[in-house]
Design a protein around this motif. Structure first.
Motif, PDB file in Angstrom:
ATOM      1  N   TYR A  14      48.871  62.060  69.469  1.00  0.00           N
ATOM      2  CA  TYR A  14      48.183  60.778  69.519  1.00  0.00           C
ATOM      3  C   TYR A  14      47.114  60.721  70.596  1.00  0.00           C
ATOM      4  O   TYR A  14      47.238  61.337  71.659  1.00  0.00           O
ATOM      5  N   TYR A  70      51.663  54.217  69.929  1.00  0.00           N
ATOM      6  CA  TYR A  70      52.139  53.220  68.963  1.00  0.00           C
ATOM      7  C   TYR A  70      51.771  51.784  69.360  1.00  0.00           C
ATOM      8  O   TYR A  70      52.095  50.835  68.626  1.00  0.00           O
ATOM      9  N   GLN A  71      51.139  51.596  70.498  1.00  0.00           N
ATOM     10  CA  GLN A  71      50.956  50.242  71.027  1.00  0.00           C
ATOM     11  C   GLN A  71      49.521  50.014  71.497  1.00  0.00           C
ATOM     12  O   GLN A  71      48.785  50.965  71.784  1.00  0.00           O
ATOM     13  N   GLU A  75      46.695  55.269  69.558  1.00  0.00           N
ATOM     14  CA  GLU A  75      47.108  55.689  68.227  1.00  0.00           C
ATOM     15  C   GLU A  75      48.632  55.762  68.124  1.00  0.00           C
ATOM     16  O   GLU A  75      49.338  55.751  69.123  1.00  0.00           O
ATOM     17  N   GLY A  76      49.101  55.895  66.885  1.00  0.00           N
ATOM     18  CA  GLY A  76      50.522  56.093  66.634  1.00  0.00           C
ATOM     19  C   GLY A  76      51.044  55.185  65.541  1.00  0.00           C
ATOM     20  O   GLY A  76      50.828  53.973  65.580  1.00  0.00           O
ATOM     21  N   GLU A  77      51.694  55.763  64.571  1.00  0.00           N
ATOM     22  CA  GLU A  77      52.361  55.035  63.486  1.00  0.00           C
ATOM     23  C   GLU A  77      53.820  55.451  63.452  1.00  0.00           C
ATOM     24  O   GLU A  77      54.134  56.623  63.657  1.00  0.00           O
ATOM     25  N   PRO A  78      54.721  54.494  63.196  1.00  0.00           N
ATOM     26  CA  PRO A  78      54.504  53.079  62.903  1.00  0.00           C
ATOM     27  C   PRO A  78      54.162  52.273  64.159  1.00  0.00           C
ATOM     28  O   PRO A  78      54.604  52.621  65.262  1.00  0.00           O
ATOM     29  N   ARG A  79      53.390  51.230  63.967  1.00  0.00           N
ATOM     30  CA  ARG A  79      52.950  50.430  65.087  1.00  0.00           C
ATOM     31  C   ARG A  79      54.133  49.724  65.766  1.00  0.00           C
ATOM     32  O   ARG A  79      55.099  49.325  65.109  1.00  0.00           O
ATOM     33  N   ASP A  80      54.014  49.597  67.075  1.00  0.00           N
ATOM     34  CA  ASP A  80      54.964  48.856  67.924  1.00  0.00           C
ATOM     35  C   ASP A  80      56.312  49.554  68.090  1.00  0.00           C
ATOM     36  O   ASP A  80      57.280  48.931  68.539  1.00  0.00           O
ATOM     37  N   LEU A  81      56.383  50.836  67.754  1.00  0.00           N
ATOM     38  CA  LEU A  81      57.614  51.576  68.003  1.00  0.00           C
ATOM     39  C   LEU A  81      57.784  51.804  69.506  1.00  0.00           C
ATOM     40  O   LEU A  81      56.834  52.155  70.203  1.00  0.00           O
ATOM     41  N   ASP A 174      61.370  53.608  54.524  1.00  0.00           N
ATOM     42  CA  ASP A 174      60.313  54.593  54.267  1.00  0.00           C
ATOM     43  C   ASP A 174      60.462  55.232  52.893  1.00  0.00           C
ATOM     44  O   ASP A 174      59.508  55.811  52.359  1.00  0.00           O
ATOM     45  N   LYS A 179      63.049  46.367  53.197  1.00  0.00           N
ATOM     46  CA  LYS A 179      62.117  46.229  54.302  1.00  0.00           C
ATOM     47  C   LYS A 179      62.758  45.415  55.427  1.00  0.00           C
ATOM     48  O   LYS A 179      63.293  44.332  55.190  1.00  0.00           O
TER      49      LYS A 179
END
Length: 305
Positions: A14, A70-71, A75-81, A174, A179
């Protein structure tokens, strides 16, 4: 405060977004001494890290703040991890970035971790010997919090079981499973707070969910799947490995998390210090930084020479 330079640097796969703060013009010459400042859980670099960068740059230190993977703007997916091990890697990669700056003396790099990063910073320093001094403010080990709760005498085992079940469902989503919505850490507005909400969470709400520090990139959300990464993380277990480099842990007499700093210092070897500021809560240490800042200036001034 000096005008920061927008920078980026890699952390594993990231690209992280950071702010590089040079010392304020006319401040003491620290001969390239620099400090990485890492933010709390669900926070961003423009909040409490900026407050500490202001004090430290006025005292002549170079500072680097950044958004965790993630924040924020990183960068980083999933967001807010919230991934403790990625967060620790972010700190080590921030140190690497500073090593590459010509203004920085690579033998004079310290780290300051705030709240959850008050756990990640010592954990990083335990094995990254490039970190010459480590300090924390309102430190929290997210693993201890997951297992025991926010307050010292609480037990979180039944709640944790529910959180781990949600983590599994979140991962299964996933593959097309149910969800699981993002977890809102605090009420979106103070008026939405339930009457029974603990004072420790009201303290956090008074900072994050009011004009005191509200920022649209601080989303107030995290992912359920983070709990199965946090639950067996132990930030302070090997704090003895930091020695003979110095450790400073700052907390407040009214901080619900004071006991975590006490335990963190207890598990460290000398040189170590617990610095307790009278009258301050956990969230107060995010922006009422004059006394904490003065202590940090003294600590890093003596340690990064």
């Amino acid at each position: 405060m000096s005008t920061p330079e927008k920078v980026t640097f890699p952390s594993r796969a990231y690209k992280l977004a950071g702010l590089f703060y040079p010392p304020v013009a006319g401040s003491p010459d620290r001969a390239g001494a620099s400090i990485v400042i890492a933010h709390p859980w669900t926070s961003i670099k423009e909040q409490s890290p900026a407050n500490y960068a202001r004090v430290l740059t006025q005292a002549g230190f170079t500072c680097l703040t950044y958004d965790a993977a993630y924040q924020g703007e990183s960068e980083g997916e999933p967001r807010d991890l919230e991934d403790p091990y990625q967060r620790v890697e972010d700190i080590k990669c921030a140190v690497t970035y500073l090593v590459g700056r010509k203004e920085v003396d690579s033998n004079k790099i310290g780290v300051l971790g705030i709240c959850a990063s008050g756990g990640y910073a010592p954990f990083a320093a335990q094995t990254d010997l490039r970190i010459k001094a480590v300090a924390t403010s309102a430190a929290v080990c997210v693993g201890t919090m997951a297992r025991r709760g926010f307050d010292k005498d609480s037990s979180n085992r039944e709640i944790l079981k529910t959180q781990l079940e949600a983590a599994g469902k979140d991962r299964n989503s996933d593959l097309g499973g149910e969800k699981i919505p993002a977890v809102h850490m605090l009420p979106e507005k103070p008026e939405d707070a339930p009457a029974e909400m603990p004072e420790s969470f009201r303290d956090l709400m008074s900072y994050y969910r009011t004009p005191r520090a509200f920022h649209p990139r601080a989303t107030n959300t995290t992912l359920a799947r983070g709990w199965d990464i946090m639950a067996n993380f132990d930030a302070f277990a090997h704090n003895y490995l930091i020695s003979p480099r110095p450790l400073l842990m700052i907390t407040g007499t009214k901080a619900a998390t004071k006991w975590q700093s006490e335990e963190g210092v207890q598990k460290a070897h000398d040189p170590k210090e617990l610095f307790v500021i009278d009258g301050l809560t956990h969230a107060d240490l995010y922006d009422k930084v004059d006394e904490a800042g003065a202590k940090l200036v003294d600590f890093f001034g003596k340690s990064l020479v």
